[in-house]
Design a protein around this motif. Sequence first.
Motif, PDB file in Angstrom:
ATOM      1  N   GLY A   1      52.295  10.504  13.576  1.00  0.00           N
ATOM      2  CA  GLY A   1      53.503  11.052  12.967  1.00  0.00           C
ATOM      3  C   GLY A   1      53.285  11.561  11.550  1.00  0.00           C
ATOM      4  O   GLY A   1      52.154  11.673  11.078  1.00  0.00           O
ATOM      5  N   SER A   2      54.395  11.847  10.881  1.00  0.00           N
ATOM      6  CA  SER A   2      54.294  12.493   9.570  1.00  0.00           C
ATOM      7  C   SER A   2      53.710  11.569   8.511  1.00  0.00           C
ATOM      8  O   SER A   2      53.127  12.036   7.531  1.00  0.00           O
ATOM      9  N   THR A   3      53.826  10.259   8.702  1.00  0.00           N
ATOM     10  CA  THR A   3      53.351   9.333   7.673  1.00  0.00           C
ATOM     11  C   THR A   3      51.828   9.395   7.470  1.00  0.00           C
ATOM     12  O   THR A   3      51.377   9.529   6.333  1.00  0.00           O
TER      13      THR A   3
ATOM     14  N   GLY B   1      52.787   2.806   9.462  1.00  0.00           N
ATOM     15  CA  GLY B   1      53.999   3.257   8.774  1.00  0.00           C
ATOM     16  C   GLY B   1      55.054   2.178   8.915  1.00  0.00           C
ATOM     17  O   GLY B   1      54.835   1.160   9.583  1.00  0.00           O
ATOM     18  N   ILE B   2      56.199   2.386   8.288  1.00  0.00           N
ATOM     19  CA  ILE B   2      57.349   1.476   8.446  1.00  0.00           C
ATOM     20  C   ILE B   2      58.533   2.327   8.887  1.00  0.00           C
ATOM     21  O   ILE B   2      58.822   3.357   8.274  1.00  0.00           O
ATOM     22  N   GLY B   3      59.216   1.907   9.943  1.00  0.00           N
ATOM     23  CA  GLY B   3      60.424   2.618  10.360  1.00  0.00           C
ATOM     24  C   GLY B   3      61.594   2.276   9.450  1.00  0.00           C
ATOM     25  O   GLY B   3      61.570   1.263   8.748  1.00  0.00           O
TER      26      GLY B   3
ATOM     27  N   HIS C   1      60.667  -1.412  11.592  1.00  0.00           N
ATOM     28  CA  HIS C   1      59.674  -1.576  12.653  1.00  0.00           C
ATOM     29  C   HIS C   1      58.269  -1.255  12.134  1.00  0.00           C
ATOM     30  O   HIS C   1      58.093  -0.441  11.228  1.00  0.00           O
TER      31      HIS C   1
ATOM     32  N   LYS D   1      62.877   6.124   3.156  1.00  0.00           N
ATOM     33  CA  LYS D   1      62.191   4.837   3.317  1.00  0.00           C
ATOM     34  C   LYS D   1      62.403   3.900   2.124  1.00  0.00           C
ATOM     35  O   LYS D   1      61.942   2.765   2.139  1.00  0.00           O
TER      36      LYS D   1
END
Length: 249
Positions: A45-47, A140-142, A146, A210
């Motif tokens: 993903g983008s992270t 990453g962190i949702g 998550h 975030k």
Amino acid sequence: MRPIVDSPIPTFVFDDREELARTLADEVEALVTRSQGAVLGLATGSTPIDAYREFARRRRVNGLSFARATTFNLDEFVGLGAEHAQSFRRWTRENLFEHVDFDPARTHFPDADAHDRAAASREYEDAIRAAGGIDLQILGIGRNGHVGFNEPGSDRDSRTRAVELHPWTREDAAKSFGSMEFVPLRAITMGVATILDARRLRVIALGAKKAEIVRQTLRASQSRALPSTWLRGHADVRLYLDLDAASSL
Ligand code: PGA
């Protein structure tokens, strides 16, 4: 880059996202060029994408080789198939594997389309163990806390398994799928304990969206309501933030 003092996770704020990507790439480069190679845990993903672009740049410009490295992806949607445009397998191929020289035989994904997902989950844990464990996990962190697809409610000792996706996760994915109705309901993810077994965790959070979850990850009490709080206490975890993600600290 500046460190945040008194943080329960060593935390570094970058005013330049490229510098963040280079910092992570430096560490990955040191690992993959060891004679024994490295086992990397991969997010999608983008992270992590700037870091993956930096891996590709170093491959192109400096000939950095990933040929001895082994990879394990964190998670995968159930029901899409490997070729679906939104599958993490395809994303990882197009955004990373096609640009560097990983050995396809050493790249691994949880088998989200297995008939017996519990057996496939056990096999994934076994494969990670057989590879000697993960040296460095990129995470990453949702918005809901998550890590991987360990949604709120995930236990500290959870292992690779099939999970139901949280509404916020599906909402965040809706844009790339075109509409919420096309977003899968389920996924397979490494568990929290699987992630915490990695020898190093490098967690990235970018953007103002975030900021609040970053604050809670560091300040809220540890609980399964916020799986990212389980990262606190890992022996070698670092949190890399851009200015916006750090704006509530
Ligand atoms: P992202 O966040 O989707 O903004 O890259 C990481 C995640 O949800 O795990």
